[in-house]
Write a protein that holds these residues in place. Structure first.
Motif, PDB file in Angstrom:
ATOM      1  N   ILE A   1       0.837  -1.204   0.000  1.00 51.48           N
ATOM      2  CA  ILE A   1       0.000   0.000   0.000  1.00 51.48           C
ATOM      3  C   ILE A   1       0.867   1.248   0.000  1.00 51.48           C
ATOM      4  O   ILE A   1       0.646   2.189  -0.780  1.00 51.48           O
ATOM      5  N   ALA A   2       1.877   1.274   0.880  1.00 48.21           N
ATOM      6  CA  ALA A   2       2.763   2.440   0.956  1.00 48.21           C
ATOM      7  C   ALA A   2       3.437   2.700  -0.385  1.00 48.21           C
ATOM      8  O   ALA A   2       3.477   3.838  -0.872  1.00 48.21           O
TER       9      ALA A   2
ATOM     10  N   ALA B   1       5.327   5.938  -1.554  1.00 42.55           N
ATOM     11  CA  ALA B   1       6.293   5.974  -0.457  1.00 42.55           C
ATOM     12  C   ALA B   1       7.440   4.989  -0.701  1.00 42.55           C
ATOM     13  O   ALA B   1       7.292   4.005  -1.432  1.00 42.55           O
ATOM     14  N   ARG B   2       8.558   5.251  -0.061  1.00 45.42           N
ATOM     15  CA  ARG B   2       9.741   4.406  -0.182  1.00 45.42           C
ATOM     16  C   ARG B   2       9.651   3.249   0.805  1.00 45.42           C
ATOM     17  O   ARG B   2       9.260   3.425   1.961  1.00 45.42           O
ATOM     18  N   VAL B   3      10.020   2.040   0.343  1.00 48.37           N
ATOM     19  CA  VAL B   3      10.105   0.846   1.185  1.00 48.37           C
ATOM     20  C   VAL B   3      11.556   0.394   1.176  1.00 48.37           C
ATOM     21  O   VAL B   3      12.168   0.272   0.109  1.00 48.37           O
TER      22      VAL B   3
ATOM     23  N   LEU C   1       5.998   7.056   5.508  1.00 46.83           N
ATOM     24  CA  LEU C   1       4.552   7.258   5.429  1.00 46.83           C
ATOM     25  C   LEU C   1       4.179   7.762   4.040  1.00 46.83           C
ATOM     26  O   LEU C   1       4.821   8.677   3.515  1.00 46.83           O
ATOM     27  N   PRO C   2       3.151   7.196   3.427  1.00 50.27           N
ATOM     28  CA  PRO C   2       2.698   7.719   2.130  1.00 50.27           C
ATOM     29  C   PRO C   2       2.166   9.138   2.270  1.00 50.27           C
ATOM     30  O   PRO C   2       1.727   9.546   3.354  1.00 50.27           O
ATOM     31  N   PRO C   3       2.167   9.910   1.187  1.00 50.45           N
ATOM     32  CA  PRO C   3       1.571  11.255   1.219  1.00 50.45           C
ATOM     33  C   PRO C   3       0.119  11.189   1.691  1.00 50.45           C
ATOM     34  O   PRO C   3      -0.660  10.354   1.234  1.00 50.45           O
ATOM     35  N   GLY C   4      -0.230  12.038   2.634  1.00 51.92           N
ATOM     36  CA  GLY C   4      -1.594  12.089   3.127  1.00 51.92           C
ATOM     37  C   GLY C   4      -1.930  11.075   4.197  1.00 51.92           C
ATOM     38  O   GLY C   4      -3.060  11.053   4.702  1.00 51.92           O
ATOM     39  N   ALA C   5      -0.962  10.213   4.563  1.00 54.00           N
ATOM     40  CA  ALA C   5      -1.214   9.194   5.580  1.00 54.00           C
ATOM     41  C   ALA C   5      -0.920   9.734   6.974  1.00 54.00           C
ATOM     42  O   ALA C   5      -0.099  10.636   7.158  1.00 54.00           O
ATOM     43  N   ALA C   6      -1.577   9.159   7.963  1.00 57.08           N
ATOM     44  CA  ALA C   6      -1.331   9.488   9.363  1.00 57.08           C
ATOM     45  C   ALA C   6      -0.784   8.254  10.077  1.00 57.08           C
ATOM     46  O   ALA C   6      -1.285   7.140   9.868  1.00 57.08           O
TER      47      ALA C   6
ATOM     48  N   ASN D   1       7.225   3.579  11.891  1.00 51.98           N
ATOM     49  CA  ASN D   1       5.944   3.496  11.179  1.00 51.98           C
ATOM     50  C   ASN D   1       5.409   2.069  11.251  1.00 51.98           C
ATOM     51  O   ASN D   1       5.654   1.243  10.368  1.00 51.98           O
ATOM     52  N   GLN D   2       4.676   1.778  12.314  1.00 51.34           N
ATOM     53  CA  GLN D   2       4.121   0.439  12.507  1.00 51.34           C
ATOM     54  C   GLN D   2       2.709   0.305  11.940  1.00 51.34           C
ATOM     55  O   GLN D   2       2.291  -0.795  11.598  1.00 51.34           O
ATOM     56  N   ALA D   3       1.990   1.406  11.866  1.00 45.42           N
ATOM     57  CA  ALA D   3       0.640   1.378  11.300  1.00 45.42           C
ATOM     58  C   ALA D   3       0.302   2.771  10.802  1.00 45.42           C
ATOM     59  O   ALA D   3       0.760   3.763  11.363  1.00 45.42           O
ATOM     60  N   PHE D   4      -0.499   2.821   9.731  1.00 46.16           N
ATOM     61  CA  PHE D   4      -0.898   4.113   9.177  1.00 46.16           C
ATOM     62  C   PHE D   4      -2.302   4.029   8.622  1.00 46.16           C
ATOM     63  O   PHE D   4      -2.838   2.939   8.372  1.00 46.16           O
ATOM     64  N   GLN D   5      -2.888   5.193   8.446  1.00 44.57           N
ATOM     65  CA  GLN D   5      -4.241   5.294   7.913  1.00 44.57           C
ATOM     66  C   GLN D   5      -4.278   6.334   6.814  1.00 44.57           C
ATOM     67  O   GLN D   5      -3.651   7.384   6.925  1.00 44.57           O
TER      68      GLN D   5
END
Length: 230
Positions: free
Chosen positions: A94-95, A100-102, A144-149, A159-163
């Motif tokens: 998803i990221a 986003a970079r992995v 974190l992807p753009p716009g993610a929290a 970054n263990q979890a994001f929304q």
């Protein structure tokens, strides 16, 4: 009837306790098993997408060419506001799909370790317990992807979890884990259990009490209910 679609990368990482939640919702369940056939469904006919984990990297497109199509599928699903939950590699997919970079984390994190909530009751986001012990099996992390929290962090992984929005949550850890799922991943990935600070010994991993499985499985169910009611 809710229509759920599972994206499964390897045969030994199934949906675990997610099955009981989907059954309770009387959901229809379909699956793309990329290790057998990389055929993706019509996205318009799906309500919930669950992206499972695997030992490969999201960057291993040359070895696992389906990853590119999978990322495009997830990107489109998010664009049209489908409910999406990603677990471990699934969260990384998803990221990556969102730009986003992995990349490799500072240390592998394998076993039962604490996470801490990063959001609070004022944010309107999904709220994790202040601290809880969850099951991890990962060596990579992501920006974190753009716009993610950010929803959760640990001492090893920021970054263990994001929304993203109300209907997309990525989890670096495995809340779906059952004793049977734990056994499968140990039997298939046990060569990663080397001597390191955040790699738990197999007997210690297996000794976790049943009540902890109940805690994380309930949290998984709460996340599924949250994203599908968004």
């Amino acid at each position: 009837m809710m229509k759920a679609h599972i994206l499964q990368q390897v045969p030994f990482e199934g949906i675990g306790s997610i099955q009981s939640w989907l059954t309770a919702q009387n959901a229809s369940i379909h699956c793309t098993r990329f290790y057998e056939s990389p055929i993706l469904p019509d996205i318009t006919d799906i309500d919930l997408i669950i992206v499972m984990g695997g030992p490969m990297s999201v960057n291993d497109v040359s070895s696992f060419p389906w990853l590119e199509a999978e990322k495009q599928f997830i990107h489109e699903a998010i664009r049209v506001k489908k409910s999406v939950v990603g677990i471990c590699l699934g969260a990384q997919i998803i990221a990556s799909a969102l730009g986003a970079r992995v990349y490799p984390g500072p240390q592998k994190e394998i076993g039962w370790f604490d996470i801490e909530a990063s959001s609070d009751d004022t944010t309107g986001l999904f709220r994790f317990p202040e601290k809880t012990t969850v099951f991890h099996w990962h060596g990579e992390t992501f920006d974190l992807p753009p716009g993610a929290a950010r929803l959760a962090k640990s001492s090893v992984c920021e970054n263990q979890a994001f929304q993203v929005g109300k209907n997309v949550i990525g989890l670096q850890f495995h809340l779906e884990t059952t004793p049977e799922a734990l056994d499968l991943i140990i039997r298939n990935c046990g060569d990663e259990l080397t001597d390191a600070e955040y790699i738990q010994k197999e007997p210690d991993m297996r000794a976790i009490p049943q009540k902890q499985y109940t805690i994380i499985n309930q949290l998984m169910h709460e996340i599924l209910a949250y994203v599908t009611q968004a």
